[in-house]
Write a protein that holds these residues in place. Structure first.
Motif, PDB file in Angstrom:
ATOM      1  N   SER A  12      91.877  64.977 -59.077  1.00  0.00           N
ATOM      2  CA  SER A  12      91.605  65.332 -60.465  1.00  0.00           C
ATOM      3  C   SER A  12      90.936  66.690 -60.529  1.00  0.00           C
ATOM      4  CB  SER A  12      90.700  64.284 -61.130  1.00  0.00           C
ATOM      5  OG  SER A  12      91.314  63.005 -61.122  1.00  0.00           O
ATOM      6  N   LYS A  16      91.528  65.881 -65.887  1.00  0.00           N
ATOM      7  CA  LYS A  16      92.983  65.792 -65.724  1.00  0.00           C
ATOM      8  C   LYS A  16      93.316  65.280 -64.319  1.00  0.00           C
ATOM      9  CE  LYS A  16      97.297  68.434 -65.936  1.00  0.00           C
ATOM     10  NZ  LYS A  16      97.979  67.383 -66.696  1.00  0.00           N
ATOM     11  N   THR A  17      94.024  64.157 -64.247  1.00  0.00           N
ATOM     12  CA  THR A  17      94.468  63.601 -62.975  1.00  0.00           C
ATOM     13  C   THR A  17      95.825  64.192 -62.631  1.00  0.00           C
ATOM     14  OG1 THR A  17      93.282  61.522 -63.338  1.00  0.00           O
ATOM     15  CG2 THR A  17      95.066  61.492 -61.721  1.00  0.00           C
ATOM     16  N   ASP A  20      97.963  60.678 -58.741  1.00  0.00           N
ATOM     17  CA  ASP A  20      97.416  59.404 -59.177  1.00  0.00           C
ATOM     18  C   ASP A  20      97.739  58.289 -58.182  1.00  0.00           C
ATOM     19  OD1 ASP A  20      96.340  57.315 -60.614  1.00  0.00           O
ATOM     20  OD2 ASP A  20      97.796  57.400 -62.249  1.00  0.00           O
TER      21      ASP A  20
END
Length: 348
Positions: A12, A16-17, A20
């Motif tokens: 991240s 905001k990732t 994932d």
């Protein structure tokens, strides 16, 4: 060589990732492609493997050694990974031999080993006759081979490629694909290759990780991705084909011609999806026929791409050896299809 594993790795930047909970296992000697559209996280994954970025969650293991976790980060220079960049990153004032040997100079390798390893690397990429030239005297493909040799000279455990063919024209990219395949066969090195070009990934890799918005959509061989995509998004992203609406049907099934006819003729609802590749459309069929109107006919050299509108309004892509008239109605059959899980995200 050892297995390279990413275990529920996330990255991240602020809130905001970008990556994932990604998990992949790369076996020793495999050629793996990270494939996806711009912004899908593939370059960030490569940077985490190289040690340029830390992980936000999960861990990266190389054999029994932890490379990165939330509590530990092995520096780039201690990973024994080679890297080939899109921009080649060659020293303009150094000869080919000096560029290739520069990592060994930094490591203070003795002269005898230096000469042997540089010579071996130049032989592998077939640049021995160019060893005294400067980068400015080389073509784009030759510069890329210098970068390959430099990545190999340190005898790395893994070689990472960051869209290395993106700056080359189409003809040269095809030539370099051959070079990369030969390079992999001769070295047996583990390779991780980032690209947004599906044809490039399919031509080079043993395994492909298809990525979207930082998530793994499918992890398969090129053949499986093409013939058995997991979902509608992957089917649209990989290869050419048509996704047709049909009667509700379970995903991941191979349909025969008879199956296709039955599902398409039942117009009570359109919750199902099937993938039809253009080579499986027969425009000279005399049985199990559907009907379509030619919307477009495009000459491709060895064939024509034909796009037809079916009676339910869907568009079907087919190949044909002769041109067809726009507006012409054709009888056709679909020899086989692959059922898909419907996707509610149509941002392809």
């Amino acid at each position: 060589m050892a297995r390279l594993s990413l275990n529920a790795v996330s990255k991240s930047f602020g809130d905001k990732t970008v990556v994932d909970a990604l998990s992949l296992t790369i076996e020793p000697g495999q050629f793996v492609a990270l494939l996806g559209p711009s912004g899908c996280g593939k370059s960030t994954i490569l940077r985490m493997l190289a040690g340029f970025e830390t992980v936000s969650a999960g861990d990266i293991q190389h054999g029994d050694q932890c490379l990165s976790s939330t509590k530990f980060h092995l520096p780039t220079e201690e990973r024994n990974f080679g890297m080939v960049f899109q921009s080649y990153a060659l020293w303009p004032h150094m000869t080919v031999m000096e560029n290739v040997g520069y990592p060994l100079k930094i490591q203070k390798v003795d002269r005898q080993n230096y000469q042997r390893r540089v010579q071996d690397a130049l032989d592998i990429v077939q640049l021995n006759d160019f060893k005294d030239r400067l980068p400015s005297q080389l073509s784009g493909g030759q510069r890329q081979r210098v970068a390959l040799a430099r990545s190999l000279v340190t005898e790395p455990d893994v070689i990472l490629f960051d869209e290395p063919l993106a700056n080359l024209d189409r003809h040269l990219r095809e030539s370099m694909e051959i070079t990369f395949r030969e390079f992999h066969r001769r070295t047996g090195a583990t390779m991780v290759y980032v690209t947004h070009d599906q044809a490039e990934a399919m031509a080079l890799a043993d395994q492909i990780a298809v990525l979207k918005d930082g998530q793994l959509m499918q992890w398969s061989t090129p053949e499986d991705l093409y013939t058995r995509p997991n979902n509608e998004w992957v089917a649209n992203f990989i290869g050419q084909g048509s996704i047709l609406r049909c009667q509700s049907v379970s995903g991941n099934q191979l349909l025969t011609s008879t199956d296709v006819i039955g599902l398409l003729y039942d117009q009570t609802e359109h919750q199902g999806r099937m993938l039809v590749r253009p080579q499986h459309v027969d425009l000279s069929a005399t049985s199990n026929m559907l009907q379509g109107t030619v919307r477009e006919c495009i000459f491709r050299g060895e064939r024509y791409d034909i796009f037809l509108v079916l009676e339910n309004g869907d568009t079907l892509h087919a190949y044909h050896t002769e041109p067809l008239e726009i507006g012409e109605t054709r009888q056709l059959s679909i020899q086989q299809a692959w059922t898909l899980e419907p996707s509610h995200d149509h941002d392809y």
